[in-house]
Design a protein around this motif. Sequence first.
Motif, PDB file in Angstrom:
ATOM      1  N   THR A  16      -0.319 -20.663   7.563  1.00  0.00           N
ATOM      2  CA  THR A  16      -0.786 -20.109   6.294  1.00  0.00           C
ATOM      3  C   THR A  16       0.369 -19.961   5.317  1.00  0.00           C
ATOM      4  O   THR A  16       0.243 -20.249   4.115  1.00  0.00           O
ATOM      5  CB  THR A  16      -1.445 -18.738   6.527  1.00  0.00           C
ATOM      6  OG1 THR A  16      -2.479 -18.869   7.506  1.00  0.00           O
ATOM      7  CG2 THR A  16      -2.050 -18.207   5.236  1.00  0.00           C
TER       8      THR A  16
ATOM      9  N   GLY B 193      -2.456  -6.527   8.562  1.00  0.00           N
ATOM     10  CA  GLY B 193      -3.187  -7.179   7.478  1.00  0.00           C
ATOM     11  C   GLY B 193      -2.568  -6.901   6.123  1.00  0.00           C
ATOM     12  O   GLY B 193      -2.467  -7.795   5.277  1.00  0.00           O
ATOM     13  N   ALA B 194      -2.151  -5.653   5.890  1.00  0.00           N
ATOM     14  CA  ALA B 194      -1.535  -5.301   4.615  1.00  0.00           C
ATOM     15  C   ALA B 194      -0.196  -6.003   4.440  1.00  0.00           C
ATOM     16  O   ALA B 194       0.119  -6.503   3.357  1.00  0.00           O
ATOM     17  CB  ALA B 194      -1.351  -3.785   4.527  1.00  0.00           C
ATOM     18  N   TYR B 195       0.590  -6.055   5.523  1.00  0.00           N
ATOM     19  CA  TYR B 195       1.872  -6.744   5.415  1.00  0.00           C
ATOM     20  C   TYR B 195       1.672  -8.242   5.213  1.00  0.00           C
ATOM     21  O   TYR B 195       2.438  -8.897   4.492  1.00  0.00           O
ATOM     22  CB  TYR B 195       2.734  -6.498   6.654  1.00  0.00           C
ATOM     23  CG  TYR B 195       4.134  -7.049   6.499  1.00  0.00           C
ATOM     24  CD1 TYR B 195       5.081  -6.392   5.717  1.00  0.00           C
ATOM     25  CD2 TYR B 195       4.496  -8.253   7.099  1.00  0.00           C
ATOM     26  CE1 TYR B 195       6.351  -6.901   5.542  1.00  0.00           C
ATOM     27  CE2 TYR B 195       5.770  -8.773   6.934  1.00  0.00           C
ATOM     28  CZ  TYR B 195       6.689  -8.095   6.158  1.00  0.00           C
ATOM     29  OH  TYR B 195       7.941  -8.618   5.973  1.00  0.00           O
TER      30      TYR B 195
ATOM     31  N   ALA C 150      -0.770  -9.655   3.535  1.00  0.00           N
ATOM     32  CA  ALA C 150      -1.097  -9.846   2.124  1.00  0.00           C
ATOM     33  C   ALA C 150       0.174  -9.786   1.275  1.00  0.00           C
ATOM     34  O   ALA C 150       0.359 -10.600   0.358  1.00  0.00           O
ATOM     35  CB  ALA C 150      -2.096  -8.791   1.670  1.00  0.00           C
TER      36      ALA C 150
ATOM     37  N   MET D  79       2.232 -13.010   1.832  1.00  0.00           N
ATOM     38  CA  MET D  79       1.690 -14.178   1.148  1.00  0.00           C
ATOM     39  C   MET D  79       1.966 -14.119  -0.354  1.00  0.00           C
ATOM     40  O   MET D  79       2.214 -15.144  -0.993  1.00  0.00           O
ATOM     41  CB  MET D  79       0.188 -14.296   1.405  1.00  0.00           C
ATOM     42  CG  MET D  79      -0.189 -14.652   2.837  1.00  0.00           C
ATOM     43  SD  MET D  79       0.596 -16.176   3.446  1.00  0.00           S
ATOM     44  CE  MET D  79       1.838 -15.492   4.562  1.00  0.00           C
ATOM     45  N   LEU D  80       1.937 -12.912  -0.925  1.00  0.00           N
ATOM     46  CA  LEU D  80       2.278 -12.750  -2.341  1.00  0.00           C
ATOM     47  C   LEU D  80       3.740 -13.113  -2.581  1.00  0.00           C
ATOM     48  O   LEU D  80       4.072 -13.801  -3.564  1.00  0.00           O
ATOM     49  CB  LEU D  80       2.002 -11.313  -2.787  1.00  0.00           C
ATOM     50  CG  LEU D  80       2.337 -10.987  -4.254  1.00  0.00           C
ATOM     51  CD1 LEU D  80       1.510 -11.846  -5.205  1.00  0.00           C
ATOM     52  CD2 LEU D  80       2.099  -9.498  -4.529  1.00  0.00           C
TER      53      LEU D  80
END
Length: 444
Positions: free
Chosen positions: A81, A137-139, A141, A144-145
């Motif tokens: 990803t 999950g938060a990390y 996101a 990916m930013l």
Amino acid sequence: MGFLQRIFQREEAEQSYAPLAPDGERIVDEEQREYSRTDYYVFLLLGVAMLWAWNMFLAAAPYFQRRFDSDERLLRNFQSTELAVSTAGSLGSMIVLTKLQANASYPKRIISSLILNIVVFTLLAISTRVFLGVSAGAYFAFLMLVVFSASLATALCQNGVFAYVASFGREEYTQGIMTGQGIAGVLPCVAQIVSVLSVSPKQTQEGAPQESSKSAFIYFLTATVISAFTLVAFVYLLSKPRSREQLSPALDDEEEYPGNAPITRKPVPMMSLLGKLYWIAGAVFLTFAITMFYPVFTQKILSVRDPASSSRLFQPAVFIPLGFLFWNIGDLVGRVIPGIPGLTLTARPRLLFTLAVGRLAFIPMYLLCNIGGKGAVIGSDFSYLFILQVLFGISNGYIGSNCMMGFVEWVHPEEREAAGGFMSLCLVAGLTAGSFLSFFAASA
């Protein structure tokens, strides 16, 4: 074999794929700029900064594995990803930037990319010291930013640097950029390994590769320093009178040539460039598309030695960056070789394309290695590191450098800036295609 012989014979007999001068020879710039060692080193440094982020994300796989070890799905797919987001962001940006030729200020694009990298790397370093309790999950996101932002910076830098250096008309400077990119692959791996070995090892209950937040902070912060130093060096290059006088097409439209003649830049259609550079463009596309399989396999291949009794060098937190290091050492060697007179293939575009296709043979070799600790057909770390990784890296650096050095020989001087942007677009398009295909490797 007969097919290949006919291809190479036609190449030597006709040389018809490229734009030709009236006498049928490759285009030679009679007003080529004088070589400067200082300029060479600045371009080398720009090459380092251009791909430092890319290789940093790859070499930091053990740290990211630590952050995602509570989510099996993210742990399995974060690398693919990450590659897909990075290359897709770069490709989209490159398409837009390549179309915006007429009013482009390539120095401003380079400066903007370096500033963006400084911001991104600083935030990433801070993330290793604060908010450590956030969910996987938060990390993910956040990561990916960060990756997407870094991809925009990479696109700005690639488009700006290759277009800017093309206006110099010297292959040595392009080779310096490619060599810098190779160095950018080696140094992050070395920094990663040193940062891990400099702190005490840690292991989770699941046994995931570990790296302390302290070592990760130091590691990511080095990227900020590299970008800042490169920014200073590039501003110095721009301040040199020769740069402003001889590279005037790279300046803003509001600026003027010496003598107050207004600057104009005629856009060159991409299809026109493709018609002149299709062998070299195809070779660079295939080379980097095939290369994108190696990061996914490398972050999954473990040492064949027993982790319970082997030294830290063969533990996953070090062995994975070691795999990246050997590949990048080979890549660096491959990028240096074309700088040696007589060892370039810039005049043989069809041969470069054939060699690029031949690199497909490396992919099934990874399946013979110790993927995920499930066992290896050839139980040798030496074969994996010194043969597979090094040779695959050499082929990438050698073919890629020849392509990016050689395109200036096949276009007219007024097309060089546009051709530089076009070739960097083909390179990023190859990375993007390979990153999406790498999802198949992630399930291996």
